[in-house]
Design a protein around this motif. Structure first.
Motif, PDB file in Angstrom:
ATOM      1  N   ALA A  10     131.923  84.500 -11.311  1.00  0.00           N
ATOM      2  CA  ALA A  10     131.146  83.397 -11.954  1.00  0.00           C
ATOM      3  C   ALA A  10     130.906  83.561 -13.354  1.00  0.00           C
ATOM      4  CB  ALA A  10     129.837  83.279 -11.373  1.00  0.00           C
ATOM      5  N   LEU A  11     130.721  84.761 -13.616  1.00  0.00           N
ATOM      6  CA  LEU A  11     130.580  85.233 -15.119  1.00  0.00           C
ATOM      7  C   LEU A  11     131.888  85.179 -15.921  1.00  0.00           C
ATOM      8  CD1 LEU A  11     128.454  85.803 -17.307  1.00  0.00           C
ATOM      9  CD2 LEU A  11     128.774  88.286 -16.548  1.00  0.00           C
ATOM     10  N   LEU A  12     132.995  85.488 -15.264  1.00  0.00           N
ATOM     11  CA  LEU A  12     134.178  85.425 -15.855  1.00  0.00           C
ATOM     12  C   LEU A  12     134.646  83.819 -16.101  1.00  0.00           C
ATOM     13  CD1 LEU A  12     136.144  88.410 -14.267  1.00  0.00           C
ATOM     14  CD2 LEU A  12     135.368  88.174 -16.687  1.00  0.00           C
ATOM     15  N   ALA A  13     134.308  82.998 -14.954  1.00  0.00           N
ATOM     16  CA  ALA A  13     134.639  81.760 -14.994  1.00  0.00           C
ATOM     17  C   ALA A  13     133.967  81.196 -16.282  1.00  0.00           C
ATOM     18  CB  ALA A  13     134.261  81.101 -13.977  1.00  0.00           C
ATOM     19  N   ASP A  14     132.461  81.230 -16.335  1.00  0.00           N
ATOM     20  CA  ASP A  14     131.888  80.878 -17.492  1.00  0.00           C
ATOM     21  C   ASP A  14     132.277  81.450 -18.764  1.00  0.00           C
ATOM     22  OD1 ASP A  14     129.645  79.399 -18.436  1.00  0.00           O
ATOM     23  OD2 ASP A  14     128.702  81.114 -18.952  1.00  0.00           O
ATOM     24  N   ALA A  15     132.972  82.756 -19.003  1.00  0.00           N
ATOM     25  CA  ALA A  15     133.529  83.024 -20.166  1.00  0.00           C
ATOM     26  C   ALA A  15     134.933  82.399 -20.526  1.00  0.00           C
ATOM     27  CB  ALA A  15     133.730  84.634 -20.080  1.00  0.00           C
ATOM     28  N   ALA A  16     135.741  82.234 -19.366  1.00  0.00           N
ATOM     29  CA  ALA A  16     136.674  81.500 -19.606  1.00  0.00           C
ATOM     30  C   ALA A  16     136.670  80.085 -20.079  1.00  0.00           C
ATOM     31  CB  ALA A  16     137.823  81.427 -18.398  1.00  0.00           C
ATOM     32  N   HIS A  17     135.521  79.375 -19.370  1.00  0.00           N
ATOM     33  CA  HIS A  17     135.106  78.106 -19.916  1.00  0.00           C
ATOM     34  C   HIS A  17     134.635  78.292 -21.370  1.00  0.00           C
ATOM     35  CE1 HIS A  17     133.006  74.020 -18.807  1.00  0.00           C
ATOM     36  NE2 HIS A  17     133.987  73.938 -19.897  1.00  0.00           N
ATOM     37  N   MET A  18     134.058  79.367 -21.793  1.00  0.00           N
ATOM     38  CA  MET A  18     133.491  79.375 -23.173  1.00  0.00           C
ATOM     39  C   MET A  18     134.538  79.446 -23.888  1.00  0.00           C
ATOM     40  SD  MET A  18     130.139  79.423 -23.774  1.00  0.00           S
ATOM     41  CE  MET A  18     129.522  80.518 -24.934  1.00  0.00           C
ATOM     42  N   LEU A  19     135.558  80.306 -23.713  1.00  0.00           N
ATOM     43  CA  LEU A  19     136.825  80.398 -24.582  1.00  0.00           C
ATOM     44  C   LEU A  19     137.599  79.142 -24.627  1.00  0.00           C
ATOM     45  CD1 LEU A  19     138.157  83.906 -23.319  1.00  0.00           C
ATOM     46  CD2 LEU A  19     137.170  83.457 -25.462  1.00  0.00           C
ATOM     47  N   SER A  20     137.576  78.352 -23.784  1.00  0.00           N
ATOM     48  CA  SER A  20     138.173  77.115 -23.876  1.00  0.00           C
ATOM     49  C   SER A  20     137.445  75.893 -24.598  1.00  0.00           C
ATOM     50  CB  SER A  20     138.321  76.251 -22.468  1.00  0.00           C
ATOM     51  OG  SER A  20     137.329  75.929 -21.914  1.00  0.00           O
ATOM     52  N   ASP A  21     136.081  76.448 -24.627  1.00  0.00           N
ATOM     53  CA  ASP A  21     135.248  75.451 -25.682  1.00  0.00           C
ATOM     54  C   ASP A  21     135.598  75.799 -26.981  1.00  0.00           C
ATOM     55  OD1 ASP A  21     133.847  74.444 -23.597  1.00  0.00           O
ATOM     56  OD2 ASP A  21     131.831  75.756 -23.693  1.00  0.00           O
ATOM     57  N   ALA A  22     135.827  77.190 -27.260  1.00  0.00           N
ATOM     58  CA  ALA A  22     136.150  77.426 -28.659  1.00  0.00           C
ATOM     59  C   ALA A  22     137.611  76.844 -28.949  1.00  0.00           C
ATOM     60  CB  ALA A  22     136.269  78.912 -28.843  1.00  0.00           C
ATOM     61  N   LEU A  23     138.486  76.867 -28.091  1.00  0.00           N
ATOM     62  CA  LEU A  23     139.733  76.138 -28.435  1.00  0.00           C
ATOM     63  C   LEU A  23     139.646  74.652 -28.548  1.00  0.00           C
ATOM     64  CD1 LEU A  23     141.915  78.210 -26.037  1.00  0.00           C
ATOM     65  CD2 LEU A  23     141.888  78.496 -28.543  1.00  0.00           C
TER      66      LEU A  23
END
Length: 310
Positions: free
Chosen positions: A58-71
């Motif tokens: 869940a935390l990695l999923a949120d982190a991946a989403h945060m990275l996609s947010d930055a992009l």
């Protein structure tokens, strides 16, 4: 052929009515996007590390989403800058469609990201890993704070597709951070191992569902569909009911980019009528009733006294 908004060609540049206002809007959007990008990008790396240490999907999923947010924010910022480039003889509308393309790219990335999260979480359901609830909770609370701050920055930055798509990334990530916090609490209080992958599944579904409207609207713009909430038949009927008009055909209604609808049409008027006066009446009608400022009307006299069906 005439136009309700004139183009002034000067040194290879085309300037149209309303450009100044659009520039101001873009300026505010660019500042908001840049601030949100700095905030989100600064936190994304820390959340990836926390997810690896905690073993939390869940935390990695949120982190991946945060990275996609930055992009996504970076892409939106670039598109907002590109949209300000002046029009040229080769590109009469400049690069304004760049914002729509950026919104489409962000929406597609969100759908793919949501599908990946669901796939990863479904695999964890059959064999849930041991999750460090404290790490999950702490990182989730921090992510929640970051996304609330980013959402506040973007709020009021404009309602264009580009900003809306970027805002969707941030809001979806805010919801996913809330899911991470909930999963961390459940793991800490109950030790239930399925809390983490179930939260990740919910995050994945939310990401996909939240993207549907922007994806539909961007595709509609690129396919030259009528602007949202505007019916071409109603517009045509209003034009045809104007005094002196006997027929309207070849009516095209589309969107150049967010907040920039356009119309072109061929209008037939009664023999002997003042074409220019009727054209001005139609332009006022389209502007005041339908908020259509960019119109191109070809007005001609109908042959003889034959009245065309409306």
């Amino acid at each position: 052929m005439t136009s309700a908004t004139s183009a002034i060609i000067d040194g290879g540049r085309a300037e149209r009515g309303g450009t100044v206002a659009l520039v101001h809007d873009h300026g505010g959007a660019r500042k908001a996007l840049a601030a949100a990008l700095a905030l989100v990008a600064g936190f994304a790396g820390a959340e990836v590390l926390a997810g690896l240490l905690a073993g939390s999907v869940a935390l990695l999923a949120d982190a991946a989403h945060m990275l996609s947010d930055a992009l996504a924010l970076g892409l939106a910022l670039f598109a907002a800058w590109l949209a300000l480039r002046p029009a040229t003889p080769e590109r009469s509308f400049g690069w304004r469609r760049a914002e729509v393309l950026a919104a489409l790219a962000n929406a597609v990335v969100l759908v793919l990201l949501g599908a990946w999260i669901i796939w990863e979480a479904a695999g964890r359901l059959s064999d849930p890993p041991d999750v460090t609830g404290g790490w999950v909770l702490a990182a989730g609370v921090a992510g929640l704070a970051v996304n609330v701050a980013a959402a506040r920055i973007l709020h009021g930055a404009g309602s264009g597709l580009n900003v809306r798509a970027a805002m969707l990334h941030v809001l979806a990530d805010l919801a996913s951070s809330a899911g991470v916090v909930l999963a961390g609490l459940v793991v800490l209080v109950t030790g239930w191992p399925y809390a983490d992958p179930v939260a990740a599944l919910a995050i994945g579904v939310l990401v996909i569902v939240s993207t549907v409207d922007v994806l539909r609207e961007t595709i509609g713009v690129l396919l030259e569909g009528a602007p949202e909430g505007m019916d071409a038949r109603e517009v045509g009927a209003a034009m045809a009911s104007t005094e002196g008009v006997v027929g309207v055909h070849d009516l095209h209604l589309w969107t150049i980019t967010s907040g920039f609808p356009a119309l072109s049409a061929h209008v037939l008027v009664t023999a002997g009528a003042d074409c220019h006066a009727i054209r001005r009446d139609l332009e006022l009608l389209l502007r005041d009733r339908f908020q259509l400022d960019h119109t191109t009307l070809q007005v001609e006299h109908a042959p003889g006294l034959i009245k065309l069906a409306r």
